[in-house]
Enzyme design. Sequence first.
Site, PDB file in Angstrom:
ATOM      1  N   HIS A  74       0.843  -1.203   0.000  1.00 44.38           N
ATOM      2  CA  HIS A  74       0.000   0.000   0.000  1.00 44.38           C
ATOM      3  C   HIS A  74       0.886   1.264   0.000  1.00 44.38           C
ATOM      4  O   HIS A  74       0.674   2.176   0.796  1.00 44.38           O
ATOM      5  CB  HIS A  74      -0.963   0.016   1.198  1.00 44.38           C
ATOM      6  CG  HIS A  74      -1.842  -1.190   1.235  1.00 44.38           C
ATOM      7  ND1 HIS A  74      -1.567  -2.274   2.044  1.00 44.38           N
ATOM      8  CD2 HIS A  74      -2.971  -1.494   0.575  1.00 44.38           C
ATOM      9  CE1 HIS A  74      -2.502  -3.191   1.868  1.00 44.38           C
ATOM     10  NE2 HIS A  74      -3.367  -2.739   0.970  1.00 44.38           N
ATOM     11  N   ARG A 103       9.213 -27.810  24.910  1.00 44.29           N
ATOM     12  CA  ARG A 103       9.286 -26.525  25.608  1.00 44.29           C
ATOM     13  C   ARG A 103       9.203 -26.663  27.124  1.00 44.29           C
ATOM     14  O   ARG A 103       9.165 -25.670  27.844  1.00 44.29           O
ATOM     15  CB  ARG A 103       8.171 -25.606  25.108  1.00 44.29           C
ATOM     16  CG  ARG A 103       8.407 -25.120  23.699  1.00 44.29           C
ATOM     17  CD  ARG A 103       7.161 -24.581  23.052  1.00 44.29           C
ATOM     18  NE  ARG A 103       6.181 -25.649  22.809  1.00 44.29           N
ATOM     19  CZ  ARG A 103       5.069 -25.484  22.110  1.00 44.29           C
ATOM     20  NH1 ARG A 103       4.798 -24.334  21.566  1.00 44.29           N
ATOM     21  NH2 ARG A 103       4.227 -26.490  21.937  1.00 44.29           N
TER      22      ARG A 103
HETATM   23  C1  HEM Z   1       8.413 -16.923  29.885  1.00 45.88           C
HETATM   24  C2  HEM Z   1       7.475 -17.244  29.078  1.00 45.88           C
HETATM   25  C3  HEM Z   1       7.625 -17.476  27.604  1.00 45.88           C
HETATM   26  C4  HEM Z   1       8.740 -17.439  26.813  1.00 45.88           C
HETATM   27  C5  HEM Z   1      10.168 -17.150  27.220  1.00 45.88           C
HETATM   28  C6  HEM Z   1       8.321 -17.743  25.478  1.00 45.88           C
HETATM   29  C7  HEM Z   1       9.155 -17.795  24.395  1.00 45.88           C
HETATM   30  C8  HEM Z   1       8.780 -18.155  23.132  1.00 45.88           C
HETATM   31  C9  HEM Z   1       9.667 -18.266  22.006  1.00 45.88           C
HETATM   32  C10 HEM Z   1      11.156 -17.979  22.023  1.00 45.88           C
HETATM   33  C11 HEM Z   1       8.935 -18.634  20.946  1.00 45.88           C
HETATM   34  C12 HEM Z   1       9.434 -18.860  19.517  1.00 45.88           C
HETATM   35  C13 HEM Z   1       9.486 -17.537  18.835  1.00 45.88           C
HETATM   36  C14 HEM Z   1       9.757 -17.669  17.359  1.00 45.88           C
HETATM   37  O1  HEM Z   1      10.907 -17.850  16.976  1.00 45.88           O
HETATM   38  O2  HEM Z   1       8.830 -17.546  16.553  1.00 45.88           O
HETATM   39  C15 HEM Z   1       7.584 -18.790  21.399  1.00 45.88           C
HETATM   40  C16 HEM Z   1       6.554 -19.193  20.597  1.00 45.88           C
HETATM   41  C17 HEM Z   1       5.264 -19.326  21.031  1.00 45.88           C
HETATM   42  N1  HEM Z   1       4.778 -19.012  22.278  1.00 45.88           N
HETATM   43 FE1  HEM Z   1       5.855 -18.417  23.861  1.00 45.88          FE
HETATM   44  N2  HEM Z   1       6.972 -17.951  25.475  1.00 45.88           N
HETATM   45  C18 HEM Z   1       6.517 -17.805  26.745  1.00 45.88           C
HETATM   46  C19 HEM Z   1       5.226 -17.920  27.183  1.00 45.88           C
HETATM   47  C20 HEM Z   1       4.158 -18.260  26.398  1.00 45.88           C
HETATM   48  C21 HEM Z   1       2.808 -18.394  26.849  1.00 45.88           C
HETATM   49  C22 HEM Z   1       2.351 -18.201  28.298  1.00 45.88           C
HETATM   50  C23 HEM Z   1       2.059 -18.736  25.773  1.00 45.88           C
HETATM   51  C24 HEM Z   1       0.586 -19.022  25.639  1.00 45.88           C
HETATM   52  C25 HEM Z   1      -0.226 -19.300  26.639  1.00 45.88           C
HETATM   53  C26 HEM Z   1       2.952 -18.803  24.636  1.00 45.88           C
HETATM   54  C27 HEM Z   1       2.570 -19.103  23.360  1.00 45.88           C
HETATM   55  C28 HEM Z   1       3.438 -19.283  22.299  1.00 45.88           C
HETATM   56  C29 HEM Z   1       3.033 -19.777  21.001  1.00 45.88           C
HETATM   57  C30 HEM Z   1       1.631 -20.207  20.574  1.00 45.88           C
HETATM   58  C31 HEM Z   1       4.177 -19.819  20.216  1.00 45.88           C
HETATM   59  C32 HEM Z   1       4.288 -20.347  18.794  1.00 45.88           C
HETATM   60  C33 HEM Z   1       4.624 -21.815  18.869  1.00 45.88           C
HETATM   61  C34 HEM Z   1       4.937 -22.426  17.543  1.00 45.88           C
HETATM   62  O3  HEM Z   1       4.233 -22.170  16.585  1.00 45.88           O
HETATM   63  O4  HEM Z   1       5.916 -23.186  17.458  1.00 45.88           O
HETATM   64  N3  HEM Z   1       4.207 -18.509  25.052  1.00 45.88           N
HETATM   65  N4  HEM Z   1       7.516 -18.484  22.712  1.00 45.88           N
END
Ligand code: HEM
Length: 786
Positions: free
Chosen positions: A177, A309
Amino acid sequence: HFPPENATVYLGSGFIQEALRRARELTDAAYAHTTDRMKMSISEGSVRPNDLLALFKQTGPKTKAHIRAAEFLDNTVELIREMVYTHSMDKPDLSELLSAEDMETILQATGCSAEMKRPVCKSDCLSKRYRTITGHCNNRENPQWGAANTPYARWLSPQYEDPRGAPRGWSPQHTYHNHTLPPIPLSDPRSHTQSCMAFFRSAPSCSSPLGQREQLNAITAFVDSSMVYGSSDALALSLRNLSSPLGLLAVNQFHSDEGFDFMPFLNRTQPQLDPCGPRQHSDHTSAPQQKNNISMGNASFCFQAGDSRANEHLGMIALHTLFLREHNRLAEELHRINPHWSPDTLYQEARKILGAVHQILTWDHYLPHVLGRSANQILMPAYKGYDPAADPSISNIFSTAAFRFAHVTVHPVVNRLGPDYRLSPAHPALPLHHSLFSSWRVVKEGGIDPVLRGLLVSPAKLQTADQMMVEELTERLFQAQGGLPLDLAALNLQRGRDHGLQGYSVWRELCGLPAPVNESALSGILGNTALARKLLDLYGVAENIDVWVGAIAEPALPGGRVGPLLACLIARQFRGLRDGDRFWWQNEGVFSSGQRDALRSTSLSRIICENTRIQQVPLDPFTNTMRAEELLSCSNIQLFNLSAWTEPDSDPVCGAVPRLTLGFSVLCGSAVFYQCPAGFLLIGATHVTCDPQTHHWSPQTPTCQDIDECSTDSAVCPPHLQCFNTPGGYTCTEAAAPPLSASSIAGSVMSVLGGVALIMLLLFCYQRFILRKADPPKPDCCQRTS
Ligand code: HEM
């Protein structure tokens, strides 16, 4: 080799083979590069923050095979495109240049054909009773729906920067856009120390050979407790304690939490790459004793769970551990009430219960707090039964943006509390980055109870427009693991572009919400003019706003934690996961009504009471408990009554269920299935059925026969040892004599005692009748010894 202009001639096999050869070389080189990088990490003795990102993905052998095939395919298609282009200078439409046979050749050669093969679903009674570990065959018509290693679903087509899948914003010149997408701003504090942050693209999947790039979901979509059991058969097996007759999960052999179990350690082939131990120079706030690497023998520090994780945050470790213990508690209890159940049945039944518990905790106890009660009522209408037309697959928008809403609810401090729910010097509160990949802290610093108490009474971070995500996550992500820290917000935004997610406004339209056409409309939606202006300064128009940041910028719905767009996307995903799950806990036939009643009473507090030393818990752990007086004693928490799982001993038509004296049985519908313990062979039918005509079970009940391992396998013992068969096993001994059984030991003891008695008697007689010749002999005395 090349088709003349305007010809509809296919490229031909020579061309395809050449492309395949070069693509294989490219793919191999890329893998070799990754191996070299890993070797460098090992030689440096460190895991870099980017390596941790790789750990986030569940890359078991099956996932690796799919990814390799998909990358090989991707390279092949890209090469063909390039080769055609260099010869004809024409943007090729491969669907016109590749015949069906060519396509089949490519899919076969890359391995994608095998990956996309429709699985064969079993249809016996027990297969209908329990989910597969991989999630396959949940939907009988579409057995891949919701299964591990299948692509994310798309609710809106992807928007990449080229026809294949270049990330949005890849080329700095490309406009959307009439605006370019903003890069990470130069004001980022890291720009002094690093010019850019390494980022790895999500692996492609095999699913769209000539279409746009799709990403792979390595774990099951279903809320099935796969974080406890794993999403691949191999992982599920390795998580079990196969030598237990109780269907238990394996537990840690090195440490226990004052009598309660920990998860086993991951058996890493390269312990140097383990990120979970204390770091020598993690940083100045670590106590001196924490800086020394604590030796755990050869075992690694990271725990092994059903999801990779599990070690990411102390809270995650605590919850994973809790559910592992609950499985083992359930399996033991089920064994008590159904002693005839095999280890497999006990494992599957406990798994089934835990899956249902997880669904109840998620839908009934957690989601209403996320969506807000009234939005929850509207967006999550009452359950009406299984809908085979509902696709439960996780959508790309859900995993890449919507469910990452919770990143803005993460608190920067991890509280660990003592039995009185107060901070104690024994385990001080930790800055968040010290709690990431720090499983050693639960081993060495008081187990999981202090962490759970902290979670129970500490509120989630409140999201505000001026601090959406805490600096612990934007400035210090994985800092304690060494190397330059990552920024979770930047990763989320870049991941959205990597997956080709369309902009904010388009998603609002999908949800039936008005798209903001100008600054005042956006200000109205966000309830914040300054924020709207900032976003438009960066992105130009609302259509360009990366959907994750636009969505979390919306103010939360009443009583909820997310705004309207997130509520719509999250509820849509959870509706699919509920209505499209044949094993949903309320689906008719999955549980009996008595079992459903028992399950309804489940609570996270109850699970904590039964599996930790915690004595006081909140009635509802998902609401914020402010004062210690609001806590309830565990004795006031309703326990989980498993009596509805007692298997009947008789059938209304055929009477008493035929059981095995030695061996296991389980009733499934009107059939009884049999299994023998290890070391025994089932002789006869695997199951008997109740015949409604004759009112008899048929065919005959089988038996379990001991396997004589010594005669069936001559190599069972090393050559210099002799094999002796025992019930259910065998022993290898040096002696020629067979090992003594319990009865022969008793016999031997009796013989020895008899022998001693005989000698005593002889001595007595000798003394009395030979030495004391004067006394007259007493014949019955000596007669007794004969
Ligand atoms: C200290 C807490 C947390 C840390 C350090 C953390 C860290 C991360 C990291 C590093 C990623 C991958 C990022 C990427 O490269 O795309 C990720 C993905 C994700 N996180 Fe968290 N996260 C935390 C808490 C949470 C919580 C509480 C939720 C949901 C209730 C959540 C949901 C997700 C989801 C849905 C993904 C994508 C997963 C996938 O498609 O593989 N995370 N998170």
